[in-house]
Motif scaffolding. Structure first.
Motif, short mmCIF file in Angstrom:
data_model
loop_
_atom_site.label_atom_id
_atom_site.label_comp_id
_atom_site.label_asym_id
_atom_site.label_seq_id
_atom_site.Cartn_x
_atom_site.Cartn_y
_atom_site.Cartn_z
N THR A 1 -3.14 2.81 -8.61
CA THR A 1 -2.50 3.38 -9.62
C THR A 1 -0.76 3.61 -9.53
O THR A 1 -0.05 3.30 -10.00
CB THR A 1 -3.00 4.47 -10.67
N GLY A 2 -0.92 4.24 -7.99
CA GLY A 2 0.51 4.57 -7.66
C GLY A 2 1.38 3.31 -7.34
O GLY A 2 2.68 2.97 -7.62
N THR A 3 0.48 2.32 -6.73
CA THR A 3 1.11 0.74 -6.48
C THR A 3 1.69 0.33 -7.81
O THR A 3 2.72 -0.29 -7.96
CB THR A 3 0.00 -0.01 -5.85
N LEU A 4 0.96 0.42 -8.95
CA LEU A 4 1.34 -0.04 -10.11
C LEU A 4 2.45 0.59 -10.85
O LEU A 4 3.38 0.14 -11.25
CB LEU A 4 0.10 -0.07 -11.23
N GLU A 5 2.47 2.05 -10.65
CA GLU A 5 3.50 2.71 -11.05
C GLU A 5 4.66 2.32 -10.37
O GLU A 5 5.90 2.12 -11.03
CB GLU A 5 3.26 4.34 -10.75
N LEU A 6 4.94 1.78 -8.94
CA LEU A 6 5.95 1.61 -8.32
C LEU A 6 6.30 0.27 -8.85
O LEU A 6 7.49 -0.04 -8.99
CB LEU A 6 5.51 1.36 -6.71
N ALA A 7 5.63 -0.65 -8.94
CA ALA A 7 5.84 -1.79 -9.33
C ALA A 7 6.31 -2.04 -10.96
O ALA A 7 7.53 -2.46 -11.25
CB ALA A 7 4.53 -3.08 -9.61
N GLN A 8 6.10 -0.93 -11.69
CA GLN A 8 6.28 -0.79 -13.01
C GLN A 8 7.96 -0.19 -13.07
O GLN A 8 8.89 -0.41 -13.91
CB GLN A 8 5.68 0.01 -13.98
N ALA A 9 8.12 0.79 -12.09
CA ALA A 9 9.46 1.61 -11.97
C ALA A 9 10.75 0.58 -11.33
O ALA A 9 11.46 1.08 -11.69
CB ALA A 9 9.17 2.91 -11.13
N LEU A 10 9.99 -0.39 -10.40
CA LEU A 10 11.19 -1.20 -10.06
C LEU A 10 11.71 -2.21 -11.06
O LEU A 10 10.78 -2.87 -11.57
CB LEU A 10 10.48 -1.93 -8.83
N PRO A 11 12.98 -2.44 -11.13
CA PRO A 11 13.22 -3.52 -12.17
C PRO A 11 13.00 -4.89 -11.80
O PRO A 11 12.90 -5.65 -12.69
CB PRO A 11 14.92 -3.26 -12.05
N ASN A 12 12.73 -5.22 -10.53
CA ASN A 12 12.73 -6.58 -10.23
C ASN A 12 11.69 -6.90 -9.01
O ASN A 12 11.73 -7.38 -8.32
CB ASN A 12 13.88 -7.09 -9.58
N ALA A 13 10.33 -6.27 -9.69
CA ALA A 13 9.15 -6.57 -8.77
C ALA A 13 7.84 -7.29 -9.29
O ALA A 13 7.88 -7.41 -10.66
CB ALA A 13 8.55 -4.82 -8.61
N ALA B 1 0.78 -1.12 0.09
CA ALA B 1 -0.03 0.05 -0.03
C ALA B 1 0.86 1.28 0.15
O ALA B 1 0.62 2.32 0.56
CB ALA B 1 -0.99 0.20 1.25
N THR B 2 1.92 1.39 -0.82
CA THR B 2 2.69 2.54 -0.85
C THR B 2 2.88 2.93 -2.40
O THR B 2 2.55 2.19 -3.23
CB THR B 2 4.05 2.25 -0.14
N THR B 3 3.58 4.02 -2.44
CA THR B 3 3.74 4.77 -3.71
C THR B 3 5.19 5.19 -4.03
O THR B 3 5.92 5.45 -3.12
CB THR B 3 2.55 6.11 -3.96
N PRO B 4 5.42 5.51 -5.35
CA PRO B 4 6.76 6.19 -5.70
C PRO B 4 6.50 7.57 -5.54
O PRO B 4 5.34 8.16 -5.32
CB PRO B 4 7.08 5.66 -6.99
N ALA B 5 7.56 8.21 -5.48
CA ALA B 5 7.48 9.83 -5.65
C ALA B 5 6.85 10.29 -6.54
O ALA B 5 6.98 9.96 -7.69
CB ALA B 5 9.09 10.35 -5.41
N GLY B 6 5.93 11.47 -6.31
CA GLY B 6 5.17 12.07 -7.17
C GLY B 6 3.82 11.42 -7.52
O GLY B 6 2.90 12.02 -8.06
N VAL C 1 5.26 -6.22 -4.72
CA VAL C 1 4.55 -4.86 -4.29
C VAL C 1 3.06 -5.16 -4.16
O VAL C 1 2.36 -5.79 -5.15
CB VAL C 1 4.89 -3.81 -5.55
N VAL C 2 2.35 -4.80 -3.03
CA VAL C 2 0.95 -5.39 -2.92
C VAL C 2 0.13 -4.49 -2.49
O VAL C 2 0.51 -3.15 -1.80
CB VAL C 2 1.02 -6.49 -1.43
N ASN C 3 -1.28 -4.40 -2.76
CA ASN C 3 -2.43 -3.51 -2.39
C ASN C 3 -3.46 -3.84 -2.74
O ASN C 3 -3.57 -5.07 -3.34
CB ASN C 3 -2.08 -2.23 -3.19
N GLY C 4 -4.77 -3.42 -2.29
CA GLY C 4 -6.08 -3.70 -2.69
C GLY C 4 -6.31 -2.99 -4.09
O GLY C 4 -5.69 -1.91 -4.57
N ASP C 5 -7.46 -3.42 -4.61
CA ASP C 5 -7.82 -2.91 -5.96
C ASP C 5 -8.53 -1.78 -6.03
O ASP C 5 -8.53 -0.81 -7.01
CB ASP C 5 -8.58 -3.89 -6.91
N THR D 1 -1.33 -3.10 -16.38
CA THR D 1 -1.33 -1.41 -16.26
C THR D 1 -2.37 -0.97 -17.14
O THR D 1 -3.05 0.08 -17.06
CB THR D 1 0.09 -1.04 -16.72
N GLY D 2 -2.51 -1.65 -18.31
CA GLY D 2 -3.63 -1.06 -19.36
C GLY D 2 -4.88 -1.29 -18.75
O GLY D 2 -5.87 -0.38 -18.99
#
Lengths: 278, 278
Positions: free
Chosen positions: A236-248, A127-132, A224-228, B236-237
């Motif tokens: 969406t921030g959770t997904l951004e985090l998972a996408q930004a991390l190289p190994n998630a 339940a966390t997000t990347p900066a921004g 990287v875990v969260n509720g929908d 993500t889509g």
């Protein structure tokens, strides 16, 4: 009695300040350090999650500086919180740790991994997000609204902050809140308004940060875990985090929000233990 | 016997072309039209999903032009597929319908709702993406790779296309594939290579489309569903779709992929029926 319920609250001297912590589970292997959410102290960790993980892992729960029974004043930047967490780990004499960062704690975990990559093996971001990303800067307003609504409806603010309005999610909320009350002795000290204000200042800066650019070098295996439907910090921030991390690896739970790991504690424990076995 | 298993395959004349379809569930209320995925025909719908929804809804499953037992040649644009679907609905004399669009069918549903908003009441978008999102243009390559892997491992391509490699997801895959074989009589005709080629052409164009700008006017209540680790069209889509739609609710299922609605058929049926009751 659950292991979480019976865990002694200990203290360790971290550069002259006393940090409160609890250990759960048998010592051995790489410890899993749990980093708490905004407003939280040791008793805010779900015993179902802690006991489940402690069946296989040595867990260390900590109040960061100024939080709960820990001394000092809570800093208003994540850089300082991360430095405190690192100093705590070093004060315990630990060489390498796994991290479970929940919400605000997940941001602290991002900073720790970036500034001290060698200290960390694997990370669970819940339940966390990347900066921004959207969410953190509105946390104060969301807490206020939930507190007012809770007062008027005779509920706990976490009913609205952590769970969906659906019957299944609200039922899970009630079970979770009941579990948090299981421990009646040696409870931790509630956080002060001063601590919450410092945390909210840090969160406002986090959302204003330009981008999560630094995450591309955060190569640790990550879950990287969260509720929908996270109503606090949008999923969406959770997904951004998972996408930004190289190994998630992403894990999203249905009909749930910011407290998805508590609503689906069995599934979360299972997926986390499997991830940590790596 | 399941309702899906015993449903008669019917035909209707759509502007001179025979379209194959099946009706499941009691006639009454607003019908739910199911729009199929790439390579699929009537027998590719999960009986667990169809029977579950048919307990409360009148379902209409259709082979679009050139697909399965339907006549004609499959068009290579979504605009034409949407026009075909609209003509089919009108040929049946239906005034308003709900839509369940799965994968490719979810794209067709987007076009139907945009070009004929008054024909549609509510829409379930499953495992689908807005224009411009990653995934659709790689579908041909992904199908090929899955077919090769399936042949070498003695599995069905859908084991890899629709499910995660985890034990729980693969077990769900096997159950799903078993359910698809339940119907032994009056089975539909497999799609031709020509049909698949036309569908892949449409999908390639979809990903190359600039943006999902038109979705901001798609005001229908929408339920947007997928697995948390869709290997075909990244999750993500799905979130982009939910964000772009003005009136969407997101439902993401754990430890699952493109076939999440089949893996979690009970939950999907429950959430969809609740959404359609609206």
């Amino acid at each position: 009695m659950s292991a979480m319920k019976g865990a002694t609250t200990k203290t360790v001297n971290v550069g002259g300040t006393s940090f409160a912590y609890r250990e759960v589970g048998a010592v051995g292997g790489i410890p899993l350090v749990l980093l708490h959410h905004v407003t939280a102290m040791l008793d805010d960790w779900d015993p179902a999650v802690v006991d489940g993980l402690a069946a296989e892992r040595h867990l260390i729960l900590v109040d960061l500086r100024g939080v709960g029974a820990s001394g000092g004043t809570t800093p208003d930047t994540f850089e300082a919180m991360a430095e405190d967490a690192v100093a705590f780990v070093e004060a315990l004499g630990l060489g390498t740790v796994d991290l479970l960062g929940y919400s605000l704690g997940g941001i602290v975990a991002q900073l720790i991994a970036q500034t001290h990559p060698g200290l960390v093996r694997r990370i669970v971001f819940a339940a966390t997000t990347p900066a921004g990303a959207k969410g953190p800067a509105s946390t104060g307003a969301v807490l206020q609204a939930a507190a007012q609504r809770a007062a008027s409806e005779g509920k706990h603010p976490k009913n609205f902050l952590f769970f969906e309005p659906t019957p299944a999610s609200q039922e899970a909320a009630d079970s979770f809140l009941h579990r948090l009350e299981e421990r009646t002795e040696d409870r931790d000290t509630p956080v002060t308004d001063e601590t919450i204000a410092a945390q909210l200042t840090a969160l406002a800066s986090w959302e204003q940060d330009a981008s999560p650019a630094g995450l591309k070098n955060l190569n640790h295996p990550a879950l990287v875990v969260n509720g929908d439907n996270d109503a606090m910090w949008p999923t969406t921030g959770t997904l951004e985090l998972a996408q930004a991390l190289p190994n998630a690896k992403l894990a999203i739970y249905p009909d749930s929000g910011h407290g998805a790991i508590f609503q689906y504690h069995d599934l979360f424990v299972q997926q986390t233990l499997e991830f940590l076995r790596g």
